[in-house]
Enzyme design. Structure first.
Site, PDB file in Angstrom:
ATOM      1  N   SER A  19       0.828  -1.217   0.000  1.00 62.16           N
ATOM      2  CA  SER A  19       0.000   0.000   0.000  1.00 62.16           C
ATOM      3  C   SER A  19       0.856   1.258   0.000  1.00 62.16           C
ATOM      4  O   SER A  19       0.361   2.353  -0.256  1.00 62.16           O
ATOM      5  CB  SER A  19      -0.943   0.001   1.207  1.00 62.16           C
ATOM      6  OG  SER A  19      -0.190  -0.032   2.407  1.00 62.16           O
ATOM      7  N   VAL A  67      -0.133 -10.193   8.239  1.00 63.34           N
ATOM      8  CA  VAL A  67       0.803 -11.299   7.995  1.00 63.34           C
ATOM      9  C   VAL A  67       1.393 -11.863   9.287  1.00 63.34           C
ATOM     10  O   VAL A  67       2.023 -12.920   9.273  1.00 63.34           O
ATOM     11  CB  VAL A  67       1.951 -10.915   7.018  1.00 63.34           C
ATOM     12  CG1 VAL A  67       1.404 -10.446   5.685  1.00 63.34           C
ATOM     13  CG2 VAL A  67       2.887  -9.899   7.624  1.00 63.34           C
ATOM     14  N   TYR A 162      14.180  -6.127  15.586  1.00 63.14           N
ATOM     15  CA  TYR A 162      14.166  -5.903  14.140  1.00 63.14           C
ATOM     16  C   TYR A 162      15.429  -6.487  13.507  1.00 63.14           C
ATOM     17  O   TYR A 162      15.363  -7.241  12.531  1.00 63.14           O
ATOM     18  CB  TYR A 162      14.065  -4.402  13.854  1.00 63.14           C
ATOM     19  CG  TYR A 162      14.069  -4.035  12.383  1.00 63.14           C
ATOM     20  CD1 TYR A 162      12.889  -4.022  11.650  1.00 63.14           C
ATOM     21  CD2 TYR A 162      15.258  -3.696  11.729  1.00 63.14           C
ATOM     22  CE1 TYR A 162      12.891  -3.680  10.305  1.00 63.14           C
ATOM     23  CE2 TYR A 162      15.269  -3.358  10.386  1.00 63.14           C
ATOM     24  CZ  TYR A 162      14.081  -3.348   9.685  1.00 63.14           C
ATOM     25  OH  TYR A 162      14.082  -3.012   8.354  1.00 63.14           O
ATOM     26  N   ALA A 164      17.404  -8.773  14.683  1.00 71.92           N
ATOM     27  CA  ALA A 164      17.418 -10.235  14.814  1.00 71.92           C
ATOM     28  C   ALA A 164      16.437 -10.881  13.843  1.00 71.92           C
ATOM     29  O   ALA A 164      16.736 -11.928  13.238  1.00 71.92           O
ATOM     30  CB  ALA A 164      17.076 -10.627  16.249  1.00 71.92           C
ATOM     31  N   LYS A 166      15.483  -9.729  10.944  1.00 69.23           N
ATOM     32  CA  LYS A 166      16.013  -9.645   9.579  1.00 69.23           C
ATOM     33  C   LYS A 166      17.196 -10.597   9.385  1.00 69.23           C
ATOM     34  O   LYS A 166      17.359 -11.185   8.307  1.00 69.23           O
ATOM     35  CB  LYS A 166      16.423  -8.199   9.259  1.00 69.23           C
ATOM     36  CG  LYS A 166      15.243  -7.224   9.205  1.00 69.23           C
ATOM     37  CD  LYS A 166      14.244  -7.558   8.114  1.00 69.23           C
ATOM     38  CE  LYS A 166      13.226  -6.445   7.907  1.00 69.23           C
ATOM     39  NZ  LYS A 166      12.220  -6.760   6.875  1.00 69.23           N
TER      40      LYS A 166
HETATM   41  P1  NAD Z   1       6.559   0.997   5.192  1.00 71.63           P
HETATM   42  O1  NAD Z   1       6.234   1.111   6.633  1.00 71.63           O
HETATM   43  O2  NAD Z   1       6.298   2.140   4.296  1.00 71.63           O
HETATM   44  O3  NAD Z   1       5.850  -0.287   4.562  1.00 71.63           O
HETATM   45  C1  NAD Z   1       5.739  -1.481   5.267  1.00 71.63           C
HETATM   46  C2  NAD Z   1       4.412  -2.089   4.932  1.00 71.63           C
HETATM   47  O4  NAD Z   1       4.278  -3.315   5.646  1.00 71.63           O
HETATM   48  C3  NAD Z   1       3.238  -1.191   5.348  1.00 71.63           C
HETATM   49  O5  NAD Z   1       2.369  -1.053   4.260  1.00 71.63           O
HETATM   50  C4  NAD Z   1       2.578  -1.968   6.467  1.00 71.63           C
HETATM   51  O6  NAD Z   1       1.181  -1.829   6.496  1.00 71.63           O
HETATM   52  C5  NAD Z   1       2.966  -3.400   6.120  1.00 71.63           C
HETATM   53  N1  NAD Z   1       2.896  -4.244   7.297  1.00 71.63           N
HETATM   54  C6  NAD Z   1       3.581  -4.110   8.452  1.00 71.63           C
HETATM   55  N2  NAD Z   1       3.194  -5.051   9.327  1.00 71.63           N
HETATM   56  C7  NAD Z   1       2.242  -5.796   8.703  1.00 71.63           C
HETATM   57  C8  NAD Z   1       1.459  -6.899   9.096  1.00 71.63           C
HETATM   58  N3  NAD Z   1       1.550  -7.449  10.314  1.00 71.63           N
HETATM   59  N4  NAD Z   1       0.590  -7.410   8.198  1.00 71.63           N
HETATM   60  C9  NAD Z   1       0.470  -6.855   6.978  1.00 71.63           C
HETATM   61  N5  NAD Z   1       1.181  -5.818   6.553  1.00 71.63           N
HETATM   62  C10 NAD Z   1       2.053  -5.286   7.414  1.00 71.63           C
HETATM   63  O7  NAD Z   1       8.081   0.561   5.149  1.00 71.63           O
HETATM   64  P2  NAD Z   1       9.122   0.392   3.949  1.00 71.63           P
HETATM   65  O8  NAD Z   1      10.245   1.289   4.268  1.00 71.63           O
HETATM   66  O9  NAD Z   1       8.464   0.455   2.631  1.00 71.63           O
HETATM   67  O10 NAD Z   1       9.628  -1.098   4.274  1.00 71.63           O
HETATM   68  C11 NAD Z   1       9.391  -2.212   3.440  1.00 71.63           C
HETATM   69  C12 NAD Z   1      10.356  -3.292   3.844  1.00 71.63           C
HETATM   70  O11 NAD Z   1      11.695  -2.825   3.668  1.00 71.63           O
HETATM   71  C13 NAD Z   1      10.243  -3.710   5.309  1.00 71.63           C
HETATM   72  O12 NAD Z   1      10.374  -5.106   5.434  1.00 71.63           O
HETATM   73  C14 NAD Z   1      11.422  -3.004   5.958  1.00 71.63           C
HETATM   74  O13 NAD Z   1      11.874  -3.674   7.113  1.00 71.63           O
HETATM   75  C15 NAD Z   1      12.453  -3.047   4.838  1.00 71.63           C
HETATM   76  N6  NAD Z   1      13.485  -2.026   4.981  1.00 71.63           N
HETATM   77  C16 NAD Z   1      13.197  -0.705   4.964  1.00 71.63           C
HETATM   78  C17 NAD Z   1      14.223   0.229   5.125  1.00 71.63           C
HETATM   79  C18 NAD Z   1      13.982   1.719   5.121  1.00 71.63           C
HETATM   80  O14 NAD Z   1      14.919   2.481   5.456  1.00 71.63           O
HETATM   81  N7  NAD Z   1      12.805   2.193   4.739  1.00 71.63           N
HETATM   82  C19 NAD Z   1      15.533  -0.209   5.323  1.00 71.63           C
HETATM   83  C20 NAD Z   1      15.790  -1.577   5.336  1.00 71.63           C
HETATM   84  C21 NAD Z   1      14.758  -2.469   5.165  1.00 71.63           C
END
Ligand code: NAD
Length: 257
Positions: A19, A67, A162, A164, A166
């Site tokens: 989303s 999830v 977080y 751990a 990942k």
């Molecule tokens: P974001 O918060 O914009 O998006 C994460 C999405 O996951 C959201 O839409 C949220 O609703 C969904 N989500 C979270 N928990 C959920 C659940 N229990 N059930 C269903 N949906 C769920 O974050 P992002 O930055 O787009 O992150 C996406 C991925 O990238 C994540 O796994 C995050 O850990 C990883 N990541 C992000 C960064 C960063 O700096 N943004 C860095 C490293 C890794």
């Protein structure tokens, strides 16, 4: 495009957490490349519909699920398969990041955070993988991409659950790559550094902002599109021989302290 995926019809990919942020970009990159996308969201249906409207091509659909809940994962995969009849690619992107400083958390808070983070960031992808694999194995094909984090390697002093989770996700992808290569199912992990999304916003604009920026030799953090491009390539084009890989996508920021 990899010939092993749905060759006649357009391949189908389920992208969790699509989303907003990285997930939305992944959905857009896949759709641009002719994939039908199952746009998964947790609560914000309006934002999921915005993602859907932004996708090129036709035949995409939105699906809600938490999830972190194993039963909802099962229902999600069932609904995706009922709708599309096939699932070629699973992108485990959904995740949460919450601070829980060991020096400041009460024990109940500490336990709650560990449980919540592990369920969303590790058990969720593991459960969705299990369920997707039940469909992929008989077909002898499938690609699963896990979105991990630089924090898996570098540690997350303020968000240890977080980091751990990942690190566990990295290991999970490696285990599955070995277990399921004979079945034609490949696993790829992408480990982003700081990416300009809502999740990272507090760190990118708050008191830590300069410190975060200073970690980056490029002079900037990454963009969601820079991760999505890698994920789309892994989903559609990367050689199967890359199975089990973990791709660092962090602008060399993990090479600085
Ligand atoms: P974001 O918060 O914009 O998006 C994460 C999405 O996951 C959201 O839409 C949220 O609703 C969904 N989500 C979270 N928990 C959920 C659940 N229990 N059930 C269903 N949906 C769920 O974050 P992002 O930055 O787009 O992150 C996406 C991925 O990238 C994540 O796994 C995050 O850990 C990883 N990541 C992000 C960064 C960063 O700096 N943004 C860095 C490293 C890794």
């Amino acid at each position: 495009m990899a010939t092993s995926l749905s060759a006649v019809t357009q391949p189908v990919a389920l992208v969790t957490g699509a989303s907003r942020g990285i997930g939305r970009s992944v959905a857009q990159f896949l759709a641009q490349r002719g994939v039908r996308v199952a746009v998964h969201f947790q609560r914000n249906e309006v934002a999921a519909q915005e993602t859907l409207l932004s996708l090129e091509g036709e035949g995409h659909a939105v699906f809600a699920a938490d999830v972190a809940d194993g039963a909802q994962c099962e229902d999600l995969i069932k609904r995706v398969l009922q709708h599309f009849g096939v699932l070629d690619v699973l992108v485990n992107n959904a995740g949460i990041y919450e601070d829980h400083d060991i020096k400041a958390s009460s024990y109940p808070e500490w336990r709650r955070l560990w449980q919540r983070t592990m369920e969303a960031n590790l058990s969720g992808p593991a459960n969705l993988t299990y369920l997707a694999v039940q469909h992929m194995r008989p077909r002898g094909t499938g690609r699963i991409i896990n979105v991990s984090s630089r924090g898996a390697f570098r540690g997350e002093p303020m968000a240890p659950a977080y980091g751990a989770a990942k690190a566990g996700l990295n290991s999970f992808g490696q285990s599955m790559a070995r277990a399921l290569a004979p079945d034609g199912i490949t696993f790829f992990t992408v480990a982003p550094g700081w990416i300009a999304t809502d999740m990272a916003q507090p760190s990118l604009t708050g008191p830590k902002a300069q410190e975060v920026l200073d970690q980056h030799p490029l002079g900037r953090v990454g963009t969601p599109d820079e991760i999505a491009e890698v994920v789309a390539w892994l989903a559609l084009e990367a050689p199967a021989n890359l199975t089990g890989c973990i791709i660092d996508a962090n602008g060399a920021s993990y090479l600085r302290t």
